[in-house]
Design an enzyme around this catalytic site. Sequence first.
Site, PDB file in Angstrom:
ATOM      1  N   ASP A 139       0.834  -1.196   0.000  1.00  0.00           N
ATOM      2  CA  ASP A 139       0.000   0.000   0.000  1.00  0.00           C
ATOM      3  C   ASP A 139       0.874   1.252   0.000  1.00  0.00           C
ATOM      4  OD1 ASP A 139      -2.276  -1.578   0.153  1.00  0.00           O
ATOM      5  OD2 ASP A 139      -2.369  -1.465   2.345  1.00  0.00           O
ATOM      6  N   ARG A 140       0.304   2.354  -0.474  1.00  0.00           N
ATOM      7  CA  ARG A 140       1.025   3.636  -0.495  1.00  0.00           C
ATOM      8  C   ARG A 140       1.607   3.973   0.888  1.00  0.00           C
ATOM      9  NH1 ARG A 140      -0.157   8.684  -3.351  1.00  0.00           N
ATOM     10  NH2 ARG A 140      -2.151   7.796  -4.029  1.00  0.00           N
TER      11      ARG A 140
END
Length: 295
Positions: A139-140
């Site tokens: 994920d970011r």
Amino acid sequence: MKRNVIKQGGDYQYFEVTKEQPLLDFLLEHLQGQSRTKIKATLQGHGVLVGKTCQTRHDFPLVPGMRVAVSKTKRNLNILRSRYVKIVYEDQYLVVVDKAVGILSMAAGHSSLNVKAVLDDYFHKSRQRCHAHVVHRLDRDTSGLMIYAKDMQTEQALERDWHGCVYDRRYVALLSGRMEQSEGTIANWLKDNAAYVTYSSPVDNGGKYAVTHFRTLEELGDRSLVEFRLETGRKNQIRVHAADMGHPVCGDVKYGNGDDPIGRLCLHAYVLCFYHPVTRERMEFSTPVPRNFFV
């Protein structure tokens, strides 16, 4: 000894290969006066070209007719310089990076900042005829270790046998509250709802079965530092399973409880071990737990 220098000028010194031998042996013969350590540093610093391709493998097999170029500058012109991506290992088949918080694994919009684009730019500048191929994602807002393939064949080899190649993948997270158990396993089914929020079910809900093993590393006041080992790799698996335990990941705006001590998702992929998809060597990497997790 004749060194077969075919050109000197600019930033590189050029040599012609006249016999079969590993690249490091060739460099030791031709770069007289330079130590093995310095030559290896030049290789790792992307200062050696075979043909027009940057080569970092010391055992790369040379054959007669090839041309080798060695940078004459002391600085490493082609080292990746990015606040978001650090290369921890690279060979001709793949690259392992340490991803920072705030960057996507791959593009999700026209101008989104992503690791693949950073690597593709680095490959271009270092004269490598390859592109970054996404094998798995973070994920970011999750930091840590990732693998990118440098060609389609390596990507497909990893994707076909991901669980056979990757034998240890661990994350560390700062969780809200004090854990009741020192270790254990969570297993259930995960599925997205219409709003793309992943939810869990103890029975098959048409989603994907997910298994996470956890171990409490340290109690930090009213929070816990916990290690997670993935048996499966599902979307938001650790974040959902942590919330299922009643101890969501700190800083998780999607599945958390508002406990956000350092202004980020406190999840870090810190151990990655796999069998190299081409050479079958055991590759083992780890990165330190972020200091600010110890709040």
